[in-house]
Structures are given as structure tokens and as C-alpha cells.
Write an enzyme that holds these catalytic residues in place. Structure first.
Site, mmCIF file in Angstrom:
data_model
loop_
_atom_site.group_PDB
_atom_site.id
_atom_site.type_symbol
_atom_site.label_atom_id
_atom_site.label_comp_id
_atom_site.label_asym_id
_atom_site.label_seq_id
_atom_site.Cartn_x
_atom_site.Cartn_y
_atom_site.Cartn_z
ATOM 1 N N CYS A 103 0.797 -1.176 -0.126
ATOM 2 C CA CYS A 103 0.093 -0.069 0.077
ATOM 3 C C CYS A 103 0.829 1.280 0.142
ATOM 4 C CB CYS A 103 -0.822 0.099 1.178
ATOM 5 S SG CYS A 103 -1.764 -1.205 1.497
ATOM 6 N N ASP A 104 0.314 2.487 -0.552
ATOM 7 C CA ASP A 104 1.004 3.558 -0.494
ATOM 8 C C ASP A 104 -0.047 4.689 -0.324
ATOM 9 O OD1 ASP A 104 3.875 4.771 -0.490
ATOM 10 O OD2 ASP A 104 2.615 6.201 -1.872
ATOM 11 N N SER A 105 0.048 5.580 0.376
ATOM 12 C CA SER A 105 -0.982 6.712 0.436
ATOM 13 C C SER A 105 -0.313 8.153 0.088
ATOM 14 C CB SER A 105 -1.544 6.964 1.852
ATOM 15 O OG SER A 105 -2.198 5.693 2.028
ATOM 16 N N GLY A 162 -3.044 3.569 -2.735
ATOM 17 C CA GLY A 162 -2.787 2.442 -3.827
ATOM 18 C C GLY A 162 -2.793 1.133 -2.759
#
Length: 184
Positions: free
Chosen positions: A65-67, A102
Site C-alpha cells: 500500500c501507499d498513500s 494504492g
């Protein structure tokens, strides 16, 4: 396997009683910035999941994940300094932003599920002293966008439109749907 160093993502999985292990991917997020915000977080989530999936030889499903916060067309990751956090909050106070996360889940058989979830965030109209006090806590330096919804930053958010857990770093409704798919 969670391919993330984020304590907030780990807490979300623990609170949802989803068994997991953690392995940090080592992907250098600072070198990847040539995408629009949605493609950026998706690319980083896929890169993180891919690196860990390879390292563990696909023995377990891997979630990357990435934010980032998109504000007025600008990508806000973690602020580097208190001055930067304060400057951002001066701009964000009383305005809307978009928190993009994501997600990429790689199954043991190589199936890839990939999606970005976006939540609209209305920040409270804040005084200079409120901004200064919040930045002084150090919390804004630890989070994408410079705020932690699950911490003191929750006091600075007026309203959300979309997935609550997404703003913390991981869409639990999306993950539930994906786990149903890979466990069929």
C-alpha cells in the site's frame, strides 16, 4: 504479508483480526514522483508488494500500500520538516483534499489485484495557534498529507466522503472483498 513499515496499517489489520506478518520492501519512494497522484500510489503499492513477494518466494499473499494527499493538484506525502507541515496546514485549513491509497495484493499463485481508493477529506478551518499546536506534537511528520485521522489529526478533519480506513492507510472494505476472491 504486509509490505509496509506503517504502524497505522499494522494496527488496522490487528484491529480487524486479520493475521499478518510484516516485511518492509525497501522501495525508495522519493525517487518515484513522475506520475499523477493516483498512478503514483498504485505504482508504489505494486512495487512494494512485488519486491516482498519476490523476497519470500511467493510463499504467502503480499499486500502493498501507499498513500498520498492530493491538495490543489499537488501531491503531499509526509512533510519533511515542521515548517513544511505548518505551511501545508495553512493551505489545507478549511479546504477539501483527496487522500489516495494504492493497494496491491499478490496471491501465492501469482494473481494480482490492484486498485486505488480515494477518500475526499474536508479539513477544519483552523487558527494559526491550532496549527502550531498540532505541528508541535510531531504527528504531522509521520503521515502522508501531514495528518493522522486516528490520532490528534482527527480533530482537524471536519468531514470525510468515502472510506474511513483508507485515510488511515488501508481500505478494509476493499481488503475484505479481495480476501474473499483469493480464498475461493
Amino acid at each position: 504479508m504486509l509490505a509496509s513499515a506503517s504502524p497505522a496499517r499494522r494496527r488496522l489489520l490487528q484491529q480487524a483480526a486479520i493475521p499478518h506478518q510484516v516485511m518492509v520492501s525497501g522501495v525508495d519512494e522519493e525517487t518515484i514522483h513522475h506520475f499523477d497522484p493516483v498512478r503514483l500510489v498504485q505504482h508504489l503499492a505494486e512495487a512494494k508488494a512485488g519486491v516482498v513477494h519476490q523476497q519470500i518466494k511467493a510463499a504467502l499473499p503480499v499486500l502493498g500500500c501507499d498513500s498520498v494527499l492530493e491538495f490543489d493538484g499537488t501531491v503531499f506525502g509526509k512533510p519533511a520538516t515542521a515548517v513544511e507541515a505548518s505551511s501545508r496546514w495553512q493551505r489545507m485549513a478549511g479546504a477539501w483534499g483527496f487522500l489516495h491509497t494504492g493497494h496491491c495484493l499478490l496471491s501465492v499463485n501469482g494473481e494480482r489485484l490492484s486498485e486505488t481508493v480515494t477518500t475526499r477529506v474536508l479539513f477544519a478551518a483552523l487558527s494559526d495557534s491550532e496549527i502550531e499546536a498540532y505541528v508541535a506534537t510531531g504527528e504531522p511528520l509521520l503521515c502522508a498529507g501531514g495528518f493522522a485521522l486516528e490520532g490528534q489529526g482527527g480533530l482537524m478533519v471536519e468531514r470525510l466522503e468515502g472510506c474511513f480506513s483508507n485515510v488511515i492507510g488501508l481500505s478494509l472494505p476493499l481488503l475484505r472483498r479481495w480476501l474473499l476472491v483469493i480464498n475461493e
